[in-house]
Write a protein that holds these residues in place. Sequence first.
Motif, PDB file in Angstrom:
ATOM      1  N   VAL A  40       0.739  -1.083   0.161  1.00 24.80           N
ATOM      2  CA  VAL A  40      -0.018  -0.151  -0.016  1.00 24.80           C
ATOM      3  C   VAL A  40       0.713   1.395  -0.350  1.00 24.80           C
ATOM      4  O   VAL A  40       0.252   2.147  -0.540  1.00 24.80           O
ATOM      5  CB  VAL A  40      -0.787  -0.160   1.285  1.00 24.80           C
ATOM      6  N   ALA A  41       2.081   1.524   0.459  1.00 22.99           N
ATOM      7  CA  ALA A  41       2.721   2.828   1.070  1.00 22.99           C
ATOM      8  C   ALA A  41       3.563   2.294  -0.105  1.00 22.99           C
ATOM      9  O   ALA A  41       3.379   3.990  -1.367  1.00 22.99           O
ATOM     10  CB  ALA A  41       4.058   2.057   1.681  1.00 22.99           C
ATOM     11  N   ARG A  42       4.036   1.925  -1.401  1.00 21.64           N
ATOM     12  CA  ARG A  42       4.035   2.027  -2.799  1.00 21.64           C
ATOM     13  C   ARG A  42       3.780   2.257  -3.427  1.00 21.64           C
ATOM     14  O   ARG A  42       3.999   3.429  -4.217  1.00 21.64           O
ATOM     15  CB  ARG A  42       5.094   0.578  -2.793  1.00 21.64           C
ATOM     16  N   GLY A  43       1.851   1.673  -3.773  1.00 22.23           N
ATOM     17  CA  GLY A  43       1.176   2.175  -4.467  1.00 22.23           C
ATOM     18  C   GLY A  43       0.777   3.433  -4.209  1.00 22.23           C
ATOM     19  O   GLY A  43       0.170   4.439  -4.735  1.00 22.23           O
ATOM     20  N   TYR A  44       0.832   3.712  -3.173  1.00 26.61           N
ATOM     21  CA  TYR A  44       0.443   5.322  -2.578  1.00 26.61           C
ATOM     22  C   TYR A  44       1.850   6.840  -3.259  1.00 26.61           C
ATOM     23  O   TYR A  44       1.074   7.831  -3.887  1.00 26.61           O
ATOM     24  CB  TYR A  44       0.556   6.434  -1.345  1.00 26.61           C
ATOM     25  N   ARG A  45       2.582   6.330  -3.028  1.00 26.19           N
ATOM     26  CA  ARG A  45       3.618   6.867  -3.348  1.00 26.19           C
ATOM     27  C   ARG A  45       3.903   6.881  -5.161  1.00 26.19           C
ATOM     28  O   ARG A  45       3.736   8.156  -6.191  1.00 26.19           O
ATOM     29  CB  ARG A  45       5.891   6.163  -3.425  1.00 26.19           C
ATOM     30  N   GLU A  46       3.045   5.493  -5.519  1.00 25.39           N
ATOM     31  CA  GLU A  46       2.904   5.400  -7.699  1.00 25.39           C
ATOM     32  C   GLU A  46       2.243   6.961  -7.968  1.00 25.39           C
ATOM     33  O   GLU A  46       1.885   7.365  -8.515  1.00 25.39           O
ATOM     34  CB  GLU A  46       2.759   4.019  -7.778  1.00 25.39           C
ATOM     35  N   ILE A  47       0.987   6.026  -7.015  1.00 22.70           N
ATOM     36  CA  ILE A  47      -0.850   7.013  -7.254  1.00 22.70           C
ATOM     37  C   ILE A  47      -0.076   8.255  -7.467  1.00 22.70           C
ATOM     38  O   ILE A  47      -0.506   9.594  -8.368  1.00 22.70           O
ATOM     39  CB  ILE A  47      -1.596   6.297  -6.315  1.00 22.70           C
ATOM     40  N   ALA A  48       0.983   9.075  -6.458  1.00 19.69           N
ATOM     41  CA  ALA A  48       0.443  10.925  -5.778  1.00 19.69           C
ATOM     42  C   ALA A  48       1.330  11.328  -7.278  1.00 19.69           C
ATOM     43  O   ALA A  48       1.473  12.124  -7.220  1.00 19.69           O
ATOM     44  CB  ALA A  48       1.182  10.739  -4.039  1.00 19.69           C
ATOM     45  N   ALA A  49       2.986  10.499  -7.052  1.00 12.44           N
ATOM     46  CA  ALA A  49       4.008  10.588  -8.397  1.00 12.44           C
ATOM     47  C   ALA A  49       2.718  11.177 -10.118  1.00 12.44           C
ATOM     48  O   ALA A  49       3.383  12.037 -10.618  1.00 12.44           O
ATOM     49  CB  ALA A  49       4.545   9.774  -8.530  1.00 12.44           C
ATOM     50  N   GLY A  50       2.005   9.922 -10.171  1.00 13.18           N
ATOM     51  CA  GLY A  50       1.139  10.324 -11.393  1.00 13.18           C
ATOM     52  C   GLY A  50      -0.067  11.459 -11.183  1.00 13.18           C
ATOM     53  O   GLY A  50      -1.083  11.310 -12.147  1.00 13.18           O
ATOM     54  N   GLU A  51       0.191  11.787  -9.956  1.00 11.91           N
ATOM     55  CA  GLU A  51      -1.723  12.754 -10.091  1.00 11.91           C
ATOM     56  C   GLU A  51      -1.021  14.225  -9.385  1.00 11.91           C
ATOM     57  O   GLU A  51      -0.063  14.583  -9.405  1.00 11.91           O
ATOM     58  CB  GLU A  51      -2.212  12.473  -8.417  1.00 11.91           C
ATOM     59  N   GLU A  52      -1.894  14.459 -10.368  1.00 15.09           N
ATOM     60  CA  GLU A  52      -2.063  16.541 -10.363  1.00 15.09           C
ATOM     61  C   GLU A  52      -2.192  17.236  -9.446  1.00 15.09           C
ATOM     62  O   GLU A  52      -0.898  17.793  -9.064  1.00 15.09           O
ATOM     63  CB  GLU A  52      -2.330  17.034 -11.466  1.00 15.09           C
ATOM     64  N   LYS A  53      -2.872  16.660  -9.125  1.00  8.46           N
ATOM     65  CA  LYS A  53      -3.150  18.072  -8.280  1.00  8.46           C
ATOM     66  C   LYS A  53      -2.977  17.068  -6.562  1.00  8.46           C
ATOM     67  O   LYS A  53      -3.800  16.753  -5.726  1.00  8.46           O
ATOM     68  CB  LYS A  53      -4.962  17.772  -8.475  1.00  8.46           C
ATOM     69  N   ALA A  54      -2.122  16.878  -6.523  1.00  9.36           N
ATOM     70  CA  ALA A  54      -1.863  16.526  -4.574  1.00  9.36           C
ATOM     71  C   ALA A  54      -0.356  16.930  -4.234  1.00  9.36           C
ATOM     72  O   ALA A  54       0.833  17.239  -4.908  1.00  9.36           O
ATOM     73  CB  ALA A  54      -1.156  14.628  -5.342  1.00  9.36           C
ATOM     74  N   LEU A  55       0.116  16.693  -3.556  1.00  7.27           N
ATOM     75  CA  LEU A  55       0.949  17.110  -2.263  1.00  7.27           C
ATOM     76  C   LEU A  55       1.210  16.152  -1.116  1.00  7.27           C
ATOM     77  O   LEU A  55       0.747  14.987  -1.118  1.00  7.27           O
ATOM     78  CB  LEU A  55       1.105  18.518  -1.516  1.00  7.27           C
ATOM     79  N   VAL A  56       3.057  15.939  -1.303  1.00  6.15           N
ATOM     80  CA  VAL A  56       3.235  14.733  -0.918  1.00  6.15           C
ATOM     81  C   VAL A  56       4.160  14.934   0.810  1.00  6.15           C
ATOM     82  O   VAL A  56       4.809  16.882   0.298  1.00  6.15           O
ATOM     83  CB  VAL A  56       4.222  13.256  -1.402  1.00  6.15           C
ATOM     84  N   PHE A  57       3.700  14.968   1.939  1.00 11.21           N
ATOM     85  CA  PHE A  57       4.238  15.496   3.102  1.00 11.21           C
ATOM     86  C   PHE A  57       5.088  14.475   3.084  1.00 11.21           C
ATOM     87  O   PHE A  57       4.612  12.949   4.369  1.00 11.21           O
ATOM     88  CB  PHE A  57       3.517  16.369   4.267  1.00 11.21           C
ATOM     89  N   ASP A  58       6.054  14.410   4.309  1.00 12.94           N
ATOM     90  CA  ASP A  58       6.794  13.837   4.955  1.00 12.94           C
ATOM     91  C   ASP A  58       6.506  13.278   6.590  1.00 12.94           C
ATOM     92  O   ASP A  58       6.665  14.348   7.113  1.00 12.94           O
ATOM     93  CB  ASP A  58       8.540  14.512   5.479  1.00 12.94           C
ATOM     94  N   ALA A  59       5.350  12.258   6.975  1.00 12.32           N
ATOM     95  CA  ALA A  59       5.039  12.479   8.597  1.00 12.32           C
ATOM     96  C   ALA A  59       5.704  11.833   9.686  1.00 12.32           C
ATOM     97  O   ALA A  59       4.623  11.673  10.480  1.00 12.32           O
ATOM     98  CB  ALA A  59       3.663  11.532   7.630  1.00 12.32           C
ATOM     99  N   ARG A  60       6.561  11.859   8.834  1.00 12.34           N
ATOM    100  CA  ARG A  60       7.834  11.593  10.239  1.00 12.34           C
ATOM    101  C   ARG A  60       6.971  12.799  11.147  1.00 12.34           C
ATOM    102  O   ARG A  60       8.218  12.659  11.980  1.00 12.34           O
ATOM    103  CB  ARG A  60       8.945  11.648   9.676  1.00 12.34           C
ATOM    104  N   LEU A  61       7.375  13.548  10.636  1.00 11.85           N
ATOM    105  CA  LEU A  61       7.453  15.063  11.607  1.00 11.85           C
ATOM    106  C   LEU A  61       6.247  15.145  12.826  1.00 11.85           C
ATOM    107  O   LEU A  61       5.532  14.202  12.593  1.00 11.85           O
ATOM    108  CB  LEU A  61       7.076  16.170  10.880  1.00 11.85           C
ATOM    109  N   THR A  62       6.325  16.087  14.111  1.00 10.10           N
ATOM    110  CA  THR A  62       5.646  15.690  15.086  1.00 10.10           C
ATOM    111  C   THR A  62       4.420  16.027  14.427  1.00 10.10           C
ATOM    112  O   THR A  62       4.281  17.104  13.258  1.00 10.10           O
ATOM    113  CB  THR A  62       6.355  16.581  15.583  1.00 10.10           C
TER     114      THR A  62
END
Length: 214
Positions: free
Chosen positions: A168-190
């Motif tokens: 699922v994690a790998r899938g999300y990365r692929e989906i986000a990379a192929g989507e225009e209206k998307a932003l990815v955040f590093d969720a390791r932050l507090t």
Amino acid sequence: MFQGHFIVFEGIDGSGTTTQCLLLAAHLDAAGIPVTLTREPGGTPAAEQIRNLVLDPTLGEISHMAELFLYAASRSQHVEELIIPSLERGDVVICDRYIASSLAYQGFGRGLDLGVVSQVNQLAVGGCCPDLTLYLDLPTEVARTRRDQRGGEVDRLEQLGEGLQERVARGYREIAAGEEKALVFDARLTKERLALSIRDALRERWSWFPKERE
Ligand code: TYD
């Protein structure tokens, strides 16, 4: 057509989507912006009943196709009964998971054909698509530690273990990379730092987005 803004949060179990939905809704609410905060599966009485069924840990294995349709049925009801009316009223709709969850879990996770997953979902929602999807990216080991610390009941999908979460994690990365209206955040932050960086990104994108309060 819809007036409001439709914002979706996505990520693997333990990535913090629910917390970030709440923090964003509170920020908008404090600025007097009307918000509808909702989640999937669920969001309306009928859809919440489907949620109870599909996440029931005693249900055991159901077919992958049945699972796809249950999520889609919940989504269809949710869109018609809550999301579209809220957008038409001019609300900002913040939704914890949406179609990308089905692509990630039922498609990449379960191995169903992505074209089929997408088609079923288009039938379920008509043209109701998010204006923006925020992907919270977190390594699966970190997510697992967080879930263990959180404790509580383990739902049917969480029960299925790390292999599924990894796909699922790998899938999300692929989906986000192929989507225009998307932003990815590093969720390791507090959670506070992450909420701040999400708000900064939205402010940069939308002039109506409220400033930080002093
Ligand atoms: P979630 O509400 O995030 O669980 P929790 O409240 O325990 O944090 O999501 C429920 C589960 O359903 C999660 O494992 C992801 C899964 N899911 C799908 O497999 N497909 C979907 O379309 C959706 C919306 C969720």
